[in-house]
Design a protein around this motif. Structure first.
Motif, mmCIF file in Angstrom:
data_model
loop_
_atom_site.group_PDB
_atom_site.id
_atom_site.type_symbol
_atom_site.label_atom_id
_atom_site.label_comp_id
_atom_site.label_asym_id
_atom_site.label_seq_id
_atom_site.Cartn_x
_atom_site.Cartn_y
_atom_site.Cartn_z
ATOM 1 N N HIS A 276 19.829 55.103 34.616
ATOM 2 C CA HIS A 276 19.882 55.284 36.065
ATOM 3 C C HIS A 276 18.724 56.134 36.575
ATOM 4 O O HIS A 276 18.157 55.840 37.645
ATOM 5 C CB HIS A 276 21.214 55.941 36.462
ATOM 6 N N ILE A 280 15.948 55.088 39.430
ATOM 7 C CA ILE A 280 15.693 55.867 40.643
ATOM 8 C C ILE A 280 14.245 56.345 40.696
ATOM 9 O O ILE A 280 13.575 56.267 41.743
ATOM 10 C CB ILE A 280 16.667 57.057 40.731
ATOM 11 N N HIS A 283 12.040 53.572 41.766
ATOM 12 C CA HIS A 283 12.160 53.301 43.202
ATOM 13 C C HIS A 283 11.460 54.376 44.029
ATOM 14 O O HIS A 283 10.791 54.064 45.031
ATOM 15 C CB HIS A 283 13.642 53.212 43.595
ATOM 16 N N VAL A 300 19.514 50.271 46.083
ATOM 17 C CA VAL A 300 19.033 51.598 45.695
ATOM 18 C C VAL A 300 18.100 52.160 46.761
ATOM 19 O O VAL A 300 18.173 53.347 47.119
ATOM 20 C CB VAL A 300 18.338 51.559 44.312
ATOM 21 N N LEU A 304 18.776 55.658 48.758
ATOM 22 C CA LEU A 304 17.778 56.735 48.789
ATOM 23 C C LEU A 304 17.401 57.092 50.225
ATOM 24 O O LEU A 304 17.177 58.269 50.554
ATOM 25 C CB LEU A 304 16.529 56.316 48.006
ATOM 26 N N ARG A 318 21.779 62.892 44.210
ATOM 27 C CA ARG A 318 21.227 61.947 43.231
ATOM 28 C C ARG A 318 22.342 61.379 42.353
ATOM 29 O O ARG A 318 22.357 60.173 42.058
ATOM 30 C CB ARG A 318 20.166 62.647 42.379
ATOM 31 N N LYS A 322 23.556 57.410 41.855
ATOM 32 C CA LYS A 322 23.698 56.773 40.546
ATOM 33 C C LYS A 322 25.105 56.201 40.373
ATOM 34 O O LYS A 322 25.278 55.077 39.873
ATOM 35 C CB LYS A 322 23.365 57.769 39.434
#
Length: 533
Positions: A276, A280, A283, A300, A304, A318, A322
């Motif tokens: 995960h 992230i 991204h 995602v 974010l 965060r 996830k």
């Protein structure tokens, strides 16, 4: 009094001490009687405030373990057989905690609709703590602001009609890849579970993450995980979130981790968290590189972006991000694949059903194209097969456990705050008051009848009901309908040499979703023109 006769002067002292002891015993007795009387008086007062509860029937619990000794390796079957003795609603003790099991449509309705608000939360089990970022996902989140916000995000950013339509091209591409792979393996033995899972995993990864984020072969090193590794992690998540962990029910034994489940959960967390974080960070890197005109492309990205919104009711950390996209990966991959797998296990034992389904497909779709989403309304027999599979092999043999957030009276029984509720959909699908010949796989029972599967008919609950109903049911149905229909339309299925129909295994392997214990190995022979593959 004992026969005590003093002989010497020191015996007088002994006699004096003895009488003192007798007086102490007398006063101790008086004190004991006073305490007993006081307790009786207090209990009478307390009884007036809290009269004896009318509890559902159930087996007598043992000290410390309660009724955990009655739960076998297939828990829904163990509780089904107990319900045959104690009824459609029964109470057990898991350790010191009360657990209610509902095993009929009427009892499911009581908990999921009539008293939905009282039972809309989740128990704080180890699976949610260690594998779902301390209950930060939607499956295990307690009822409250975080859960409501997460559901709202899912419904608007993932499962709305517009979003599902925007994902349509992904499903078409991945389904074609899936069918082409099977075509390339014609005449060879195929473990169908592996191919179905690969299709659903690839589709959901592209939807949620815009990328697969896994390598599909040993020679490919484009990600930190291989396909088999990621599949193994998701399988393990479903297994560990369905286990009956002793430490959940006997907390003072939790530090011992007698079954080793918590260690497995922590190990799984480390593997999933590594994946995960990789997703992230990738991204965030793309967002930074394109910051001047960044547009969210996938789920995602949206999460974010929402994490930066100061007006959000509950801040998205965060770990929350996830947990939320992990839910989509596990739910969007396993449930659809498992439904199709169970259906094929049942169909291959009944060639007449396959033949009838193929005739409907030839009549409606023809031999020159694949089945599409909008064909489903014209395929009532395919729909009946899917509903029958949902009935006999529910996606979750227990709906994810509900939890009482207040005292409540259900069907005349007192249910106390803190009680865990298990809805045994496996039992409900076999309820003889709702289904004739419930042990048989008979799609015809659904023909010509409007039987809802979205939560209003409590005899059939593949997606649950009420506040906790699965928000992804539309996507799940689209995938199952087209995948099953095209497997029937484009291939003949044959058992491997030496295997008989009666050898097809219908035994269950328990988890949060229940799989066939033995994956089916078959030979797929293409039946449509080659250019379609």
């Amino acid at each position: 009094m004992p026969n005590f006769q003093p002989l010497f002067s020191q015996d007088i002292l002994c006699l004096f001490i003895y009488h003192l002891q007798q007086m102490e015993t007398f006063y101790a007795l008086l004190a004991s009687l006073y305490i007993i009387a006081s307790l009786a008086f207090l209990s009478k007062i307390l009884y007036k405030k809290h009269p004896k509860q009318n509890l559902p029937p159930g087996p007598k619990p043992w000290p410390i373990i309660g009724n955990l000794n009655l739960i076998g390796s297939i828990p829904h079957q163990s509780l089904h057989f107990l319900s045959q003795k104690y009824g459609e609603i029964m109470q057990l003790k898991f350790g010191k905690f009360p657990v209610i099991v509902a095993s009929s449509p009427e009892m499911a309705k009581q908990f999921l609709r009539i008293h939905d608000t009282s039972f809309a939360s989740r128990p704080a089990l180890a699976g949610g703590k260690y594998t779902s970022y301390n209950y930060s996902d939607m499956v295990w989140a307690p009822y409250g602001p975080h859960w409501r916000q997460a559901r709202k995000i899912y419904l608007s950013e993932v499962f709305s009609e517009n979003k599902l339509e925007s994902f349509k091209h992904i499903h078409i591409e991945e389904e074609h890849n899936f069918l082409s792979r099977l075509h390339s393996l014609s005449g060879k033995t195929v473990v169908l579970r592996e191919h179905i899972f690969r299709y659903t995993l690839t589709s959901i990864c592209r939807m949620v993450l815009s990328n697969k984020y896994f390598s599909e072969s040993e020679n490919e090193n484009t990600s930190i995980v291989k396909l088999d590794e990621l599949k193994g992690m998701l399988d393990e998540w479903f297994y560990l979130n369905g286990v009956f962990n002793i430490g959940d029910w006997i907390p003072w034994l939790s530090f011992l981790d007698l079954q080793g489940y918590v260690k497995e959960m922590k190990d799984l967390y480390k593997k999933l968290d590594r994946f995960h974080n990789y997703v992230i960070d990738d991204h965030l890197g793309r967002k930074e590189a394109d910051k001047d005109h960044f547009v969210p492309k996938d789920v995602v990205d949206v999460l974010l972006q929402l994490a930066e919104d100061p007006n959000l009711e509950v801040k998205l950390t965060r770990d929350c991000i996830k947990a939320l996209f992990q839910n989509l990966l596990v739910g969007g991959t396993d449930t659809s694949a498992t439904t199709v797998e169970w259906t094929i296990h049942e169909l291959i034992k009944q060639p007449r059903i396959i033949q009838k389904a193929k005739e409907e497909l030839d009549r409606v779709v023809g031999r020159n194209r694949w089945v599409e989403e909008n064909d489903s309304s014209q395929l009532p027999y395919i729909e009946a097969i899917i509903k029958e599979s949902f009935r006999l092999h529910p996606l979750a043999t227990f709906l994810a456990p509900h939890y009482a957030i207040e005292d409540c009276n259900v069907a005349g029984y007192d249910i106390s705050k803190g009680t865990t509720i298990l809805i045994n959909t496996w039992s409900i699908g076999r309820d003889p008051n709702s289904w004739s010949e419930p042990e048989k796989f008979l799609p015809e029972r659904f023909l010509g009848k409007e039987i809802d599967i979205l939560g209003s008919n409590f005899a059939l609950l593949p997606f649950g009901s009420g506040r906790r109903r699965c928000p992804g049911y539309k996507l799940g149905l689209k995938v199952v309908r087209t995948m099953l229909a095209n497997l029937l339309h484009g291939f003949d299925w044959k058992l491997v040499e030496g295997m008989k129909v009666e050898d097809v295994c219908l035994e269950e392997e328990y988890g949060l979703t229940t799989h066939p214990k033995v994956p089916l190995q078959i030979i797929m022979e293409p039946t449509l023109p080659n250019h379609l593959y």
